[in-house]
Design a protein around this motif. Structure first.
Motif, mmCIF file in Angstrom:
data_model
loop_
_atom_site.group_PDB
_atom_site.id
_atom_site.type_symbol
_atom_site.label_atom_id
_atom_site.label_comp_id
_atom_site.label_asym_id
_atom_site.label_seq_id
_atom_site.Cartn_x
_atom_site.Cartn_y
_atom_site.Cartn_z
ATOM 1 N N ALA A 50 0.875 -1.174 0.000
ATOM 2 C CA ALA A 50 0.000 0.000 0.000
ATOM 3 C C ALA A 50 0.911 1.221 0.000
ATOM 4 O O ALA A 50 2.097 1.101 0.330
ATOM 5 N N PRO A 51 0.395 2.398 -0.362
ATOM 6 C CA PRO A 51 1.229 3.590 -0.225
ATOM 7 C C PRO A 51 1.713 3.703 1.222
ATOM 8 O O PRO A 51 0.935 3.630 2.163
ATOM 9 N N GLY A 52 3.019 3.776 1.384
ATOM 10 C CA GLY A 52 3.609 3.885 2.710
ATOM 11 C C GLY A 52 3.867 2.571 3.414
ATOM 12 O O GLY A 52 4.339 2.565 4.551
ATOM 13 N N LEU A 53 3.606 1.420 2.762
ATOM 14 C CA LEU A 53 3.802 0.134 3.434
ATOM 15 C C LEU A 53 4.089 -0.986 2.439
ATOM 16 O O LEU A 53 3.418 -1.102 1.414
ATOM 17 N N CYS A 54 5.078 -1.813 2.764
ATOM 18 C CA CYS A 54 5.326 -3.043 2.014
ATOM 19 C C CYS A 54 5.873 -4.078 2.987
ATOM 20 O O CYS A 54 6.751 -3.781 3.795
ATOM 21 N N ARG A 55 5.327 -5.292 2.903
ATOM 22 C CA ARG A 55 5.771 -6.410 3.745
ATOM 23 C C ARG A 55 6.129 -7.572 2.836
ATOM 24 O O ARG A 55 5.326 -7.999 2.014
ATOM 25 N N VAL A 56 7.353 -8.076 2.978
ATOM 26 C CA VAL A 56 7.891 -9.136 2.129
ATOM 27 C C VAL A 56 8.456 -10.230 3.028
ATOM 28 O O VAL A 56 9.163 -9.937 3.992
#
Length: 163
Positions: A50-56
């Motif tokens: 999402a804008p402002g967030l990334c989880r990998v």
């Protein structure tokens, strides 16, 4: 500085389409790794964007372990760059471009499990006419949720040139 209300970049638009499909995040991750082949070395899976967030997330397998049997420092850098880069692309409006300009890292502990990298911007800055250095904080966590590696990636963001 003026706020840019342009549409999100192509990568985020593709994510929004694929995340609704079965195995959509797997397919999206494969496409990202096709575009940036080095990311494949850690076998990532983009779980949230999402804008402002990334989880990998990524498994701890032989190819990412060092001679001590722990998650390798450079594999940790790769995980930070994946999360930071994809999050930046989802956050920066389509009227702008970005490129990594530097990365400062801190090794806090070691990990012997699979890992998760989380890039988060809060609040999301305004993107205007002037170029800027956007500092993206990224934490890499072990399976117990302990941060064992942190990075600050400086992204140079500027408005795209008119064609």
């Amino acid at each position: 500085m003026t706020v840019d209300t342009a549409s999100p970049g192509k990568i985020f638009t593709i994510w929004k389409t694929l995340e609704k499909l079965p195995f959509g995040n797997w397919l999206f991750t494969r496409a990202v790794c096709f575009k940036v082949p080095y990311f494949r070395t850690v076998h990532p899976l983009i779980r949230e964007l999402a804008p402002g967030l990334c989880r990998v997330s990524a498994p701890n397998r032989r190819g990412v372990r060092n001679h001590l049997g722990t998650y390798h420092a450079i594999a940790s850098c790769n995980m930070a760059e994946i999360a930071g880069g994809i999050m930046t692309d989802a956050t920066v409006p389509s009227t702008h471009r970005w490129i990594p300009a530097g990365m400062a890292v801190e090794y806090k502990d070691r990990a012997t499990t699979g890992v998760t990298s989380i890039a988060r911007l809060d609040p999301i800055p305004e993107f205007g006419e002037e170029p800027m250095d956007l500092v993206v904080p990224v934490d890499v966590l072990d399976a117990d949720g302990n941060v064992f590696f942190s990075a600050e990636i400086t992204m140079y963001v500027s408005r795209k040139k008119a064609r």
